[in-house]
Design an enzyme around this catalytic site. Structure first.
Site, PDB file in Angstrom:
ATOM      1  N   ARG A 247     -46.909  69.600  -1.324  1.00  0.00           N
ATOM      2  CA  ARG A 247     -47.890  69.450  -0.252  1.00  0.00           C
ATOM      3  C   ARG A 247     -48.379  70.820   0.188  1.00  0.00           C
ATOM      4  O   ARG A 247     -47.590  71.692   0.553  1.00  0.00           O
ATOM      5  CB  ARG A 247     -47.271  68.692   0.927  1.00  0.00           C
ATOM      6  N   ARG A 262     -40.775  71.231   7.288  1.00  0.00           N
ATOM      7  CA  ARG A 262     -42.082  71.155   6.625  1.00  0.00           C
ATOM      8  C   ARG A 262     -42.135  72.224   5.539  1.00  0.00           C
ATOM      9  O   ARG A 262     -42.135  73.416   5.840  1.00  0.00           O
ATOM     10  CB  ARG A 262     -43.227  71.370   7.623  1.00  0.00           C
ATOM     11  N   GLU A 336     -39.045  63.015  12.406  1.00  0.00           N
ATOM     12  CA  GLU A 336     -39.268  61.976  11.404  1.00  0.00           C
ATOM     13  C   GLU A 336     -38.523  62.280  10.104  1.00  0.00           C
ATOM     14  O   GLU A 336     -38.590  63.393   9.584  1.00  0.00           O
ATOM     15  CB  GLU A 336     -40.765  61.853  11.108  1.00  0.00           C
ATOM     16  N   SER A 339     -40.596  56.903   6.578  1.00  0.00           N
ATOM     17  CA  SER A 339     -41.637  56.008   7.073  1.00  0.00           C
ATOM     18  C   SER A 339     -41.704  54.811   6.142  1.00  0.00           C
ATOM     19  O   SER A 339     -41.292  54.886   4.984  1.00  0.00           O
ATOM     20  CB  SER A 339     -42.991  56.713   7.151  1.00  0.00           C
ATOM     21  N   ARG A 377     -35.591  66.785   4.668  1.00  0.00           N
ATOM     22  CA  ARG A 377     -35.400  66.371   6.066  1.00  0.00           C
ATOM     23  C   ARG A 377     -34.044  65.706   6.284  1.00  0.00           C
ATOM     24  O   ARG A 377     -33.460  65.834   7.367  1.00  0.00           O
ATOM     25  CB  ARG A 377     -36.535  65.445   6.494  1.00  0.00           C
TER      26      ARG A 377
END
Length: 412
Positions: A247, A262, A336, A339, A377
């Site tokens: 990303r 991140r 987070e 998801s 994460r």
């Protein structure tokens, strides 16, 4: 549609789509009229005529040919513009999805486990990782740039253990495992709902290729059946894919994006489901419960959030987030870690994935995706929640069979 676009805080233009659709329809009608006239002229020119009459018809036919070519070019441009504008329209949001644009507008619906009360000041995962000699950000920045990292020593085994743990949970739930490609064609990314190029793109495009590095195995698993008609009795199909994820945008500087939270590259085990439309709501709940099982099994406190419309992303009809407690962040905050999204037929329409219904008609499947383990994460939550006062980190019992040790201690 306009209200849905506004609720999602997106910039799609429904009026433009309608305008371009009307323009395309008018051009199609005009083109069909010219083609009919050309055919009539060609037929007339074959009859017994005087030379002057035949010459006039031939000249008229040439002019019609030029007009048709001009209209075909205009139609091609109009269809491309319509396609581009229409692709910006997001999926319809679930009527119960909280309306809002900020994280605070999302709704907490469940909490599992209680944040640990530390008898000492807990460190964040960056300090722990560096002190234990298991993460190196500085040398990764030297070699690859900011937002990259090396995992070392026990962290390597922890990554593999998290993946093995997740895979075994999913195998028991009937998922077919994949190791997917890390590259996908641009049309597959577009079909899934990612923008492969431009300033707003979050993916790395490969120069000279109409392909990109994937940001998630959702892309490669979603493209697996592109252009296919699946047997109705084969649905639902439960897939899980292990891939690297790349990303470009690693987030703004600050506490939220610090360390592993991140990054530009990480490993992730992703769930993806193809199903019948009437099955997708129940399967969405099933995916979320699997995510809960994985993190409850690690002993990490988390909460479940019904994501607000402004944070859904274009493909999602409804999305659940799992946010783990991260005690090293500002004295303790939720972050987070997974998801789970029901995308209804949004992706299937764009990728043309269908099934044959009982009445013999081809209909679009529904697709869903969910994070089983995003390793970077998960490591943040694990290191920060399982740290000890002496600086060591205890390994959750669920991972010990996969990594072979129960504690990470400072290197001497």
């Amino acid at each position: 549609v306009k209200r849905n676009i506004a609720d999602r805080n997106m910039r799609a233009d429904a009026d433009l789509v309608a305008e371009l659709y009307d323009k395309r329809t008018a051009l199609v009608t005009e083109l069909q009229g010219l083609q009919q006239k050309r055919n009539e002229t060609a037929k007339a020119a074959k009859a017994k005529l005087a030379d002057a009459e035949r010459a006039a018809l031939i000249e008229a036919g040439k002019k019609l040919k030029d007009e048709i070519a001009s209209r075909e070019d205009a139609l091609k441009q109009a269809e491309a513009a319509l396609e581009e504008a229409a692709r910006q329209i997001p999926n319809t949001a679930h009527p119960e999805a909280p309306v809002g644009a900020a994280d605070s507008d999302s709704l907490e619906v469940k909490r599992v486990g209680e944040p640990r009360a530390f008898a000492f000041a807990p460190k964040d995962h960056v300090a722990l990782g560096e002190a234990l000699g298991i993460i190196d950000f500085d040398r990764a920045a030297k070699v690859s740039g900011n937002k990259f990292y090396y995992l070392k020593n026990e962290a390597v085994f922890l990554e593999m253990a998290l993946v093995q743990y997740g895979l075994n949970v999913l195998r028991k739930r009937g998922f077919t495992p994949f190791v997917t490609p890390d590259v996908a064609r641009e049309e597959i990314l577009q079909g899934i709902g990612f923008n492969p190029r431009g300033s707003e793109s979050n993916v790395y495009a490969l120069e000279g290729e109409r392909a990109c590095l994937v940001a998630t195995a959702e892309i490669t698993l979603g493209g697996y059946h592109a252009g296919e008609i699946l047997a109705k009795d084969s649905l639902p199909r439960y897939y899980c894919g292990l891939s690297h994820c790349f990303r470009r945008d690693a987030g703004a500087a600050g506490q939220f994006s610090r360390g592993l939270y991140r990054v530009h590259q990480f490993s992730k085990l992703e769930m993806f489901v193809y199903c019948l439309p009437e099955q997708s709501d129940a399967i969405h709940e099933k995916i979320r419960l699997i995510e809960e099982e994985i993190f409850a099994g690690l002993g990490i406190p988390f909460r479940v959030v019904d994501t607000c419309t402004g944070d859904l992303g274009a493909p999602a009809y409804r999305k659940w987030d799992l946010e783990a407690w991260m005690p090293g962040r500002n004295g303790g905050e939720w972050g987070e870690v997974t998801s789970a999204s029901n995308c209804t037929d949004y992706q299937a329409r764009r990728l043309n994935v269908r099934y044959k219904d009982g009445d013999g008609r081809n209909k679009f499947v529904h697709t869903l995706n969910g994070t089983a383990v995003a390793v970077s994460r998960a490591l943040v939550a694990l290191l920060e929640n399982c740290q000890n006062e002496d600086g060591s980190v205890s390994v959750p019992p669920a991972l010990i069979p996969y990594c072979g040790f129960d504690k990470i201690e400072a290197r001497r």
